[in-house]
Scaffold this motif. Structure first.
Motif, PDB file in Angstrom:
ATOM      1  N   ARG A 481       0.808  -1.218   0.000  1.00 34.82           N
ATOM      2  CA  ARG A 481       0.000   0.000   0.000  1.00 34.82           C
ATOM      3  C   ARG A 481       0.839   1.265   0.000  1.00 34.82           C
ATOM      4  N   LYS A 482       2.139   1.155   0.309  1.00 32.67           N
ATOM      5  CA  LYS A 482       2.991   2.335   0.262  1.00 32.67           C
ATOM      6  C   LYS A 482       3.351   2.731  -1.168  1.00 32.67           C
ATOM      7  N   ARG A 483       3.206   1.806  -2.091  1.00 30.41           N
ATOM      8  CA  ARG A 483       3.497   2.108  -3.504  1.00 30.41           C
ATOM      9  C   ARG A 483       2.241   2.205  -4.351  1.00 30.41           C
ATOM     10  N   LEU A 484       1.105   1.946  -3.761  1.00 30.43           N
ATOM     11  CA  LEU A 484      -0.163   2.085  -4.467  1.00 30.43           C
ATOM     12  C   LEU A 484      -0.702   3.496  -4.270  1.00 30.43           C
ATOM     13  N   PRO A 485      -1.610   3.938  -5.134  1.00 33.52           N
ATOM     14  CA  PRO A 485      -2.189   5.276  -4.957  1.00 33.52           C
ATOM     15  C   PRO A 485      -2.838   5.427  -3.586  1.00 33.52           C
ATOM     16  N   LEU A 486      -2.840   6.655  -3.078  1.00 36.79           N
ATOM     17  CA  LEU A 486      -3.485   6.915  -1.799  1.00 36.79           C
ATOM     18  C   LEU A 486      -4.985   6.657  -1.893  1.00 36.79           C
ATOM     19  N   GLY A 487      -5.564   7.051  -3.013  1.00 40.24           N
ATOM     20  CA  GLY A 487      -6.965   6.721  -3.279  1.00 40.24           C
ATOM     21  C   GLY A 487      -7.978   7.753  -2.828  1.00 40.24           C
ATOM     22  N   VAL A 488      -7.533   8.887  -2.296  1.00 41.06           N
ATOM     23  CA  VAL A 488      -8.480   9.908  -1.826  1.00 41.06           C
ATOM     24  C   VAL A 488      -9.263  10.476  -3.002  1.00 41.06           C
ATOM     25  N   ALA A 489      -8.566  10.811  -4.091  1.00 39.14           N
ATOM     26  CA  ALA A 489      -9.235  11.379  -5.260  1.00 39.14           C
ATOM     27  C   ALA A 489     -10.258  10.408  -5.830  1.00 39.14           C
ATOM     28  N   ALA A 490      -9.879   9.137  -5.938  1.00 40.71           N
ATOM     29  CA  ALA A 490     -10.789   8.137  -6.492  1.00 40.71           C
ATOM     30  C   ALA A 490     -12.000   7.949  -5.593  1.00 40.71           C
ATOM     31  N   LEU A 491     -11.786   7.907  -4.282  1.00 40.83           N
ATOM     32  CA  LEU A 491     -12.899   7.699  -3.354  1.00 40.83           C
ATOM     33  C   LEU A 491     -13.872   8.877  -3.393  1.00 40.83           C
ATOM     34  N   VAL A 492     -13.351  10.095  -3.394  1.00 43.31           N
ATOM     35  CA  VAL A 492     -14.224  11.273  -3.439  1.00 43.31           C
ATOM     36  C   VAL A 492     -15.003  11.308  -4.751  1.00 43.31           C
ATOM     37  N   ALA A 493     -14.307  11.028  -5.870  1.00 45.14           N
ATOM     38  CA  ALA A 493     -14.995  10.998  -7.165  1.00 45.14           C
ATOM     39  C   ALA A 493     -16.053   9.901  -7.195  1.00 45.14           C
ATOM     40  N   PHE A 494     -15.736   8.772  -6.573  1.00 43.54           N
ATOM     41  CA  PHE A 494     -16.695   7.669  -6.510  1.00 43.54           C
ATOM     42  C   PHE A 494     -17.956   8.092  -5.753  1.00 43.54           C
TER      43      PHE A 494
END
Length: 551
Positions: A481-494
């Protein structure tokens, strides 16, 4: 089906040796959320690599494992040691594990998806055009063709990632949504796959009951369906491919017999029964809702698209993969749904069909074979088995997806998750056996919303932030998970996309403020509003996330 016989028999498809304890301890020093020792079951990919000690990639470092101990561990080892049981969970398939496909490999992709979906539960979706949305033959057929063709695009796209990455679809989702938000996608997809399983069990149970003149209850039919689904899914990918390779043949024959028997009763007039009534706005709204439903069924496979291609070689042509997957999906869905439309249109002009329809969907299908006697009953049983064949891949995918939820879920063997999923499908099938059309009309469209949002984010991440910037995916980071995207942008867009779905959805239990005004009557446009909201909001937020976080 896409694999050669050698690939199906390869031990990597069944058993993945564990790392020795000393080596694993060194690898896990950086990830010490919990201190536990090894679990030798191969389903837990946190304590395994991809095939063997020698194939451990430089960056394919498993995270801290969780232990199965005592009787459960001994039981798991014994079951996984049984010949043919697939032990691999969501562990990435490394390039050196992959196998060349047979000369007909690309054609077999098409056959795989055709076989999965040329089934009676998809046929029942066609009923809803005339029977639920009051649309005629012409409208229903056109909406079926274009809705299924469009819905198949999303699944075909996600299917292209399996060979390249060696990862299941919801592991690829970690590269799009981030490690933690991808768990939400996994939960939603488990609900979707279980929902399809419930529908399959109910339809198969209804048909088996109808063939026996009601002497066999629907519950007994559901039990039979659930057992067959569980057994094949338990054995895993190898048996699944063999089963689906041939299962479509008797289904296709039974469906052609149905066309010959029931076809004369199809009302194919321009405004076929049930008659199109109401204002132009009402008709338009019903068309939109039925189109959204037809789109939702094939796109429902998108979150499992690449699962069945992970053993393909990395050089597999992505364009051909997309094309053959799309052809298999579209051909199967269009074919069976049009037959369903014909049966639905014939209900209002065929008294025996009206009586059967009042009993159950299975009874209506049996009535379609009217005049064929015992042979018609035999064909109905064949179609009942097709509902089972449709749900085996879904049950397999749901069991895999549960392992995406974290290391404690991954510690539970895949075979045990299959058992859990089948039990849930059985219980829900029994509880919902009298509400099949409500499940179809509401559940399927609802699931189409979130998966369309996910595909939109995936395409934008792939094209805008990877391909155009020349930044490839590092597939070795599949559980780091340290090399994967943080995912905040994707979660908010979702979530913003979901807000769009809410204001645009039109269901029996809820109508969004925008959906209420469609045609002055109310129609489902939730999927398209959700896609639009997501498409606009994700790029700027992802750009900001990359600027601030760098990943």
């Amino acid at each position: 089906m896409p694999l050669s016989n050698d690939a199906l028999d390869h031990p990597a498809a069944h058993q993945i040796p564990d790392l020795d304890v000393e080596k694993r301890g060194e690898l896990n020093d950086k990830d010490a959320d919990v201190n536990v020792s090894s679990f030798t079951g191969t389903n837990s990919e946190e304590n395994t690599t991809d095939a063997s000690h020698s194939s451990l990639g430089t960056h394919d470092i498993p995270s801290t494992p969780v232990v199965l101990r005592g009787r459960l561990k001994r039981l798991s080892d014994k079951i996984e040691g049984f010949a043919g049981i697939e032990a691999r969970g969501i562990t990435r398939v490394l390039p050196e594990e992959k196998h060349d496909i047979s000369p007909m490999g690309y054609a077999q992709m098409c056959l795989l998806w055709f076989s999965i979906n040329v089934t009676v539960n998809n046929l029942a979706v066609g009923f809803l055009g005339p029977l639920a949305f009051n649309l005629g033959w012409t409208d229903s057929v056109l909406l079926t063709v274009f809705g299924c063709a469009l819905g198949s695009v999303g699944t075909s796209y996600t299917s292209t990632w399996g060979a390249e990455s060696g990862n299941r679809t919801l592991i690829v989702a970690r590269y799009i949504m981030g490690y933690w938000p991808a768990k939400l996608i996994a939960i939603l997809n488990v609900i979707l796959m279980v929902g399809y399983g419930v529908i399959s069990c109910i339809i198969a149970g209804q048909m088996l009951s109808a063939v026996n003149g009601g002497h066999m209850t629907i519950i007994v039919g559901i039990i039979i369906s659930a057992i067959i689904i569980g057994v094949v899914a338990l054995f895993g990918m190898a048996v699944l491919h063999v089963y689906e390779r041939w299962a479509f043949v008797p289904q296709l024959i039974a469906l052609f017999v149905l066309i010959g028997s029931a076809g004369p009763h199809f009302n194919t007039a321009l405004k076929a029964t049930a008659p199109i009534t109401g204002t132009l706005g009402e008709i338009t709204a019903n068309r939109l809702s039925f189109f959204a439903l037809q789109y939702s069924v094939p796109v429902g496979w998108a979150a499992a698209g690449s699962d069945f291609y992970v053993y393909y070689p990395t050089h597999t042509n992505k364009k051909l993969t997309f094309l053959m997957t799309w052809l298999g999906l579209t051909a199967s869905f269009v074919f069976v749904n049009i037959i369903g439309v014909g049966l639905g249109c014939g209900v209002a002009i065929t008294p025996s069909w009206q009586t059967a329809y009042a009993t159950s969907t299975g009874a209506l299908l049996l009535a379609g074979y009217g005049g064929l006697g015992g042979f018609g009953g035999f064909c109905t049983v064949i179609l009942a088995l097709s509902a089972i064949q449709n749900n085996i891949p879904g049950t397999y995918a749901a069991a895999i997806d549960l392992q995406v939820l974290g290391r404690y879920f991954k510690a539970i063997p895949r075979w045990l998750w299959v058992v859990v999923v089948v039990i849930v499908e059985f219980v829900c099938g029994v509880a919902g056996r009298d509400h099949l059309f409500d499940i179809f009309e509401n559940f399927l469209a609802l699931m189409g919303y979130w998966i369309s949002i996910f595909i939109t984010i995936m395409i934008e991440e792939h094209v805008l932030f990877r391909k155009l910037r020349g930044v490839p995916f590092d597939w070795s980071a599949w559980e780091d998970r340290k090399r994967l995207p943080l995912g905040v942008a994707a979660l908010v867009a979702f979530l913003i996309g979901w807000a769009g779905a809410i204001i645009g959805m039109y269901q029996v239990w809820y109508a969004g403020p925008v959906a209420k005004h469609v045609g002055g009557y109310g129609g489902d446009i939730g999927t398209w509003v959700a896609i639009a909201f997501t498409c606009v909001t994700f790029p700027p937020m992802r750009w900001l996330e990359l600027k601030m976080v760098g990943r």
